[in-house]
Write an enzyme that holds these catalytic residues in place. Structure first.
Site, PDB file in Angstrom:
ATOM      1  N   HIS A 196      -1.587  -3.484  -2.524  1.00 10.39           N
ATOM      2  CA  HIS A 196      -1.404  -2.671  -3.734  1.00 10.39           C
ATOM      3  C   HIS A 196      -0.111  -3.113  -4.399  1.00 10.39           C
ATOM      4  O   HIS A 196       0.853  -3.447  -3.702  1.00 10.39           O
ATOM      5  CB  HIS A 196      -1.214  -1.180  -3.380  1.00 10.39           C
ATOM      6  CG  HIS A 196      -2.470  -0.375  -3.266  1.00 10.39           C
ATOM      7  ND1 HIS A 196      -2.570   0.688  -2.393  1.00 10.39           N
ATOM      8  CD2 HIS A 196      -3.656  -0.446  -3.930  1.00 10.39           C
ATOM      9  CE1 HIS A 196      -3.771   1.237  -2.526  1.00 10.39           C
ATOM     10  NE2 HIS A 196      -4.449   0.577  -3.437  1.00 10.39           N
ATOM     11  N   CYS A 292       3.342   6.088  -2.154  1.00  9.52           N
ATOM     12  CA  CYS A 292       1.925   6.476  -2.242  1.00  9.52           C
ATOM     13  C   CYS A 292       1.643   7.864  -1.707  1.00  9.52           C
ATOM     14  O   CYS A 292       0.529   8.355  -1.839  1.00  9.52           O
ATOM     15  CB  CYS A 292       1.011   5.434  -1.633  1.00  9.52           C
ATOM     16  SG  CYS A 292       1.644   4.551  -0.264  1.00  9.52           S
TER      17      CYS A 292
END
Ligand code: ARG
Length: 298
Positions: A196, A292
């Site tokens: 990511h 996150c």
């Protein structure tokens, strides 16, 4: 100015010309009640199935929530769902947006893996109850998009940095650029340990960014250097093992980061940032850390 940029030579404007974006004042967090490593969908999860200490994970999560509150952010909390052990990583199911008139919009994700697809409707329901205008990408055209895991706003500007390659399809950004009417700089991710964008790119303030350079293509690095005067680099140990780049700087000054990133912390302090260290060891087993575990909101 809405458009998708793939290399530095296409960029014909400076950051000051981009429309301003309000600074986020709230964060959403999903309770870790059902957090666990139950399957392997990224290299960090290998050999970690069943290895999470759930009591410790709850402590770490509470401590991080307190950290956001101490910085003056309002923490909004949503219950987790049984059988969705990764829902706690609530940066991934959506990409929220706020313009200079404080219009709040959100694009819902199309998760890459089957295991995480069912998380999205729960987050969408939350946005529906909280007054955001909700958008979806065209599933006929876009395979994958994992929200703020790959789409990261430039601090205080309506410009998006968009990672692609592992969890997000590059063409998602054409639709995102149209929906929000913002320019997007796309960055190809080249190392699956940094699957990511938020594992290798941390937006700090208008002219500073923290990155792990080896996770990007040359074109991507050139765009980063074109737009930021101040590019701070993390070592491979701190970026991979401590997720040092999966940090967050909500106000352009204070950085919340996994504890122990000695070299990155020194560099951040040398540039005038205040560093706040948190233990997220249980979440590192799943391939996630500070950034996150929350969703920045307005
Ligand atoms: N186990 C989760 C996954 O692989 C971790 C997600 C972490 N989120 C992030 N934005 N890096 O999807």
């Amino acid at each position: 100015m809405a458009n998708v940029y793939t290399s530095a030579d296409q960029i014909d404007f400076s950051i000051e010309e981009v429309k301003p974006m309000p600074v986020p004042r709230r964060v959403l967090m999903v309770k870790p009640t059902y957090f666990d490593v139950k399957y392997v969908i990224n290299p960090h999860m290998v050999n970690q199935v069943g290895a999470v200490d759930t009591i410790q994970a709850k402590n770490e999560w509470e401590h991080l929530a307190d950290g956001f509150r101490e910085l003056g952010l309002e923490v909004l909390i949503l219950d987790g769902e049984r059988d969705l052990p990764d829902m706690v990583f609530c940066a991934n199911q959506s990409l929220p947006f706020c313009d200079e008139q404080e219009n709040r919009k959100v694009i819902m994700s199309i998760m890459h893996t089957e295991q995480r697809k069912e998380e999205v409707p729960y987050i969408e329901q939350w946005f529906r109850q909280n007054g955001y205008e909700i958008y979806h990408l065209d599933p006929q055209k876009v395979n994958d998009f994992e929200g703020m895991g790959d789409g990261i706003w430039h601090y205080k500007r309506q410009i998006l940095w968009g990672g692609y390659g592992f969890r997000t399809s590059r063409n998602a950004y054409e639709q995102i650029s149209d929906i929000f009417n913002v320019p997007v700089f796309t960055l190809e991710l080249t190392d699956e340990r940094f699957y990511h964008l938020d594992t290798c790119f941390c937006s700090l303030n208008e002219d500073s960014v923290l990155i792990y350079p080896s996770a990007f293509s040359d074109e991507g690095l050139q765009m980063i250097h074109r737009m930021y005067d101040n590019v701070i680099e993390a070592s491979s140990y701190e970026a991979e093992k401590l997720f040092a780049v999966n940090a967050v700087c909500p106000d352009g000054k204070n950085v919340l980061i996994q504890q122990g990133s000695t070299d990155v912390n020194k560099k951040l302090r040398d540039h005038g940032f205040h560093v706040h260290e948190f233990s997220t060891y249980e979440f590192l087993k799943s391939g996630g850390s500070v950034f996150c575990l929350k969703l920045l909101l307005w």
